[in-house]
Design an enzyme around this catalytic site. Structure first.
Site, PDB file in Angstrom:
ATOM      1  N   HIS A 103     -36.794   8.016  -4.716  1.00  0.00           N
ATOM      2  CA  HIS A 103     -38.229   8.040  -5.030  1.00  0.00           C
ATOM      3  C   HIS A 103     -38.899   6.691  -4.801  1.00  0.00           C
ATOM      4  O   HIS A 103     -40.058   6.514  -5.130  1.00  0.00           O
ATOM      5  CB  HIS A 103     -38.456   8.466  -6.472  1.00  0.00           C
ATOM      6  CG  HIS A 103     -37.721   9.709  -6.872  1.00  0.00           C
ATOM      7  ND1 HIS A 103     -36.453   9.668  -7.404  1.00  0.00           N
ATOM      8  CD2 HIS A 103     -38.038  11.024  -6.788  1.00  0.00           C
ATOM      9  CE1 HIS A 103     -36.020  10.898  -7.642  1.00  0.00           C
ATOM     10  NE2 HIS A 103     -36.963  11.748  -7.275  1.00  0.00           N
ATOM     11  N   ASP A 204       7.352  -9.191  -5.655  1.00  0.00           N
ATOM     12  CA  ASP A 204       8.440  -8.494  -4.979  1.00  0.00           C
ATOM     13  C   ASP A 204       8.920  -9.253  -3.746  1.00  0.00           C
ATOM     14  O   ASP A 204       8.633  -8.871  -2.609  1.00  0.00           O
ATOM     15  CB  ASP A 204       8.033  -7.055  -4.634  1.00  0.00           C
ATOM     16  CG  ASP A 204       9.269  -6.189  -4.416  1.00  0.00           C
ATOM     17  OD1 ASP A 204      10.221  -6.682  -3.771  1.00  0.00           O
ATOM     18  OD2 ASP A 204       9.302  -5.044  -4.896  1.00  0.00           O
ATOM     19  N   HIS A 207      11.841  -7.021  -1.619  1.00  0.00           N
ATOM     20  CA  HIS A 207      11.686  -6.036  -0.541  1.00  0.00           C
ATOM     21  C   HIS A 207      11.545  -6.706   0.830  1.00  0.00           C
ATOM     22  O   HIS A 207      11.677  -6.038   1.852  1.00  0.00           O
ATOM     23  CB  HIS A 207      10.468  -5.133  -0.798  1.00  0.00           C
ATOM     24  CG  HIS A 207       9.149  -5.715  -0.347  1.00  0.00           C
ATOM     25  ND1 HIS A 207       8.573  -6.825  -0.923  1.00  0.00           N
ATOM     26  CD2 HIS A 207       8.295  -5.340   0.641  1.00  0.00           C
ATOM     27  CE1 HIS A 207       7.431  -7.086  -0.315  1.00  0.00           C
ATOM     28  NE2 HIS A 207       7.223  -6.208   0.639  1.00  0.00           N
ATOM     29  N   HIS A 212      10.876  -5.148   5.374  1.00  0.00           N
ATOM     30  CA  HIS A 212      10.290  -5.821   6.532  1.00  0.00           C
ATOM     31  C   HIS A 212      11.346  -6.358   7.502  1.00  0.00           C
ATOM     32  O   HIS A 212      11.029  -7.220   8.334  1.00  0.00           O
ATOM     33  CB  HIS A 212       9.387  -6.976   6.075  1.00  0.00           C
ATOM     34  CG  HIS A 212       8.228  -6.556   5.227  1.00  0.00           C
ATOM     35  ND1 HIS A 212       7.287  -5.632   5.637  1.00  0.00           N
ATOM     36  CD2 HIS A 212       7.843  -6.933   3.979  1.00  0.00           C
ATOM     37  CE1 HIS A 212       6.381  -5.468   4.666  1.00  0.00           C
ATOM     38  NE2 HIS A 212       6.700  -6.240   3.652  1.00  0.00           N
ATOM     39  N   ASP A 360       4.973  -1.410   4.399  1.00  0.00           N
ATOM     40  CA  ASP A 360       4.826  -1.263   2.945  1.00  0.00           C
ATOM     41  C   ASP A 360       4.203   0.062   2.536  1.00  0.00           C
ATOM     42  O   ASP A 360       4.517   0.608   1.482  1.00  0.00           O
ATOM     43  CB  ASP A 360       3.936  -2.391   2.385  1.00  0.00           C
ATOM     44  CG  ASP A 360       4.633  -3.746   2.382  1.00  0.00           C
ATOM     45  OD1 ASP A 360       5.813  -3.805   2.024  1.00  0.00           O
ATOM     46  OD2 ASP A 360       3.964  -4.740   2.727  1.00  0.00           O
TER      47      ASP A 360
HETATM   48  O1  UNU Z   1       5.499  -8.427   2.061  1.00  0.00           O
HETATM   49  C1  UNU Z   1       5.375  -9.455   1.450  1.00  0.00           C
HETATM   50  N1  UNU Z   1       4.830  -9.421   0.263  1.00  0.00           N
HETATM   51  C2  UNU Z   1       5.880 -10.752   2.041  1.00  0.00           C
HETATM   52  C3  UNU Z   1       6.130 -10.814   3.380  1.00  0.00           C
HETATM   53  C4  UNU Z   1       6.099 -11.825   1.221  1.00  0.00           C
HETATM   54  C5  UNU Z   1       6.591 -12.999   1.758  1.00  0.00           C
HETATM   55  C6  UNU Z   1       6.830 -13.092   3.129  1.00  0.00           C
HETATM   56  C7  UNU Z   1       6.599 -11.992   3.935  1.00  0.00           C
HETATM   57 FE1  FES Z   2     -35.420   8.008  -8.045  1.00  0.00          FE
HETATM   58 FE2  FES Z   2     -33.913   6.045  -7.394  1.00  0.00          FE
HETATM   59  S1  FES Z   2     -36.105   6.179  -7.170  1.00  0.00           S
HETATM   60  S2  FES Z   2     -33.239   7.952  -8.105  1.00  0.00           S
HETATM   61 FE    FE Z   3       5.612  -6.143   1.909  1.00  0.00          FE
END
Ligand code: UNU
Ligand code: FES
Ligand code: FE
Length: 446
Positions: A103, A204, A207, A212, A360
């Site tokens: 509006h 982590d 992992h 990786h 991941d």
């Molecule tokens: O995947 C990760 N979080 C990561 C990758 C961390 C450190 C080195 C590479």
């Molecule tokens: Fe009416 Fe925003 S002007 S909903």
């Molecule tokens: Fe990772």
């Protein structure tokens, strides 16, 4: 609470699987964590001029972050106070005002309601515009990084970052130029609970050599030896993990800042040229952190890899989905070529279609969706690695774990997660300031 026993055990070394699946847990997280924590909104570099704005989320709330004429930043809920329509649909821009499509109500750069069509003739002068501004959100900035908070009783951003600033200053201030973000962010949808990537980035290291492995062999360099967890890698000596009062934490791999970058000349040179100044300002321990690779999360939902320099926000969209926003973090005072090389390499590895990002994603979805099964979901999962091999440290603030492959910062994240879910208000959280680290029982480790 919620009728689910023991969401996280008393040392956060195991969790109920319901925390990734249950809708009531999620709704409580929205109220008690997302609406009460400082959430990353943007960086000054993304909206450098007065009138510049970006639109983003604070959890599921849409917000506008707007650069004021006086240089400050304001944020307000991106929803019209007339009928609730979304006020601004652009991702970013420069605007004198925000006009609602429905509006035509007009909001100023600060979110106040400044004009209403047919105000005199149809509202008969009875409309109190001063009371109908868009809902205001607290905004505070730390070293160029802008955060918003929905709770008037929350501590300041500086207190919320707390002793973690001792670590952040090393990189967010660095030798003096500090870091900025390159946008606009890549955006993607991932089917997982928001905590899965947040816990992955906070702690982590485990992992990396497995999930990786293929990518690390492709990239080569310092981290190639992690691939397949090779027997000759001295995992106990490669780095540390840190956790702090409000759940922020990281793992550091020493001397590995640019290791994931295939092309890294400019970035490695920048680090070599500036590390001595960082050492002078912050001391030798923080100089070492400055040239290490960090996998880091700021509680609750902002994560980055310093060195790789991807910077992410995990916006929750229900218990089983997130919207991932990915920026690149670069030194403000690096030359343009170095910045764009860092951006290309961060995108190649951790952009939406990045080689390591896609490693991941499947794990994150799978770790969430297996809990669809009732028998599965009634079980628990384990994060006990390194319990006892951690404690308060003479130099490093918080609690320090003995290896970057451990679960110290992971436990620290869930420790605070549980504390926030249980706490009726910030006063109750503050009451634990002196005892928060007592679950890390090995006081004499270091
Ligand atoms: O995947 C990760 N979080 C990561 C990758 C961390 C450190 C080195 C590479
Ligand atoms: Fe009416 Fe925003 S002007 S909903
Ligand atoms: Fe990772």
């Amino acid at each position: 609470m919620l009728g689910i026993p023991n969401l996280v055990d008393n040392v956060a070394s195991n969790q109920s699987r319901e925390i990734f699946w249950d809708k009531d847990v999620y709704n409580l997280e929205l109220e008690r964590i997302f609406a009460r924590s400082w959430l990353f909104l943007g960086h000054e570099s993304l909206l450098p001029k007065p009138g510049d704005f970006i639109t983003t989320y604070m959890a599921e709330d849409k917000v506008i972050l707007s650069h004021q004429q006086d240089g400050s930043f304001r944020a307000f809920i991106n929803s019209c106070t007339h009928r609730g329509n979304q006020i601004c649909h652009a991702d970013s821009g420069n605007a004198k005002a925000f006009v609602c499509n429905y509006h035509g109500w007009v909001y100023g750069q600060d979110g106040s309601l400044v004009d209403v069509p047919l105000e005199t003739r149809c509202y008969h002068g009875q409309l109190d515009k001063a009371k109908l501004g868009a809902k205001h959100i607290r905004v505070e900035t730390y070293k160029g990084f802008i955060f918003g908070c929905g709770d008037a009783d929350a501590p300041s951003l500086e207190e919320y970052l707390g002793e973690f600033r001792w670590y952040l200053d090393t990189i967010w201030e660095g030798a003096g130029g500090g870091l900025e973000l390159l946008g606009p962010p890549m955006k993607s949808i991932l089917a997982c609970n928001w905590k899965v990537p947040a816990e992955n980035f906070v702690g982590d290291g485990y992992h990396v050599g497995w999930t990786h492995a293929g990518a690390l062999m492709q990239v080569g360099g310092e981290l190639a030896g992690l691939a397949g967890n090779r027997a000759d890698m001295p995992f106990e000596k490669l780095g540390f993990q840190f956790t702090t009062r409000h759940g922020h934490g990281f793992g550091v791999i020493n001397n590995a800042a640019p290791a994931i970058h295939v092309k890294r000349d400019g970035w490695a040179k920048y680090l070599a040229d500036t590390r001595a100044e960082v050492g002078r300002k912050f001391g030798p321990e923080r100089e070492e952190l400055y040239v290490g690779h960090w996998n880091c999360s700021l509680f609750p939902s902002c994560s980055f890899l310093y060195g790789t320099n991807t910077f992410k926000v995990w916006h929750p969209r229900g218990p089983h989905e997130i919207e991932v926003w990915t920026y690149t973090m670069v030194p403000r005072d690096a030359d343009a070529e170095t910045k764009s090389m860092i951006q290309r390499e961060a995108t190649r590895s951790f952009g939406t279609a990045g080689t390591l990002e896609s490693d991941d994603g499947e794990n994150m979805s799978s770790s969430t969706f297996v809990n669809r099964g009732t028998i599965t979901r009634n079980g628990r999962i384990s994060s006990s690695m390194g319990v006892g091999f951690e404690g308060p440290h003479p130099v490093f603030p918080g609690i320090v774990g003995s290896s970057f492959i451990g679960e110290t910062s992971h436990r620290g994240f869930y420790r605070f997660w549980k504390e926030m879910l249980d706490a009726p208000d910030w006063k109750a959280v503050k009451a634990n300031d002196d005892t928060w680290d007592s679950m890390f029982t090995n006081r004499n480790y270091w």
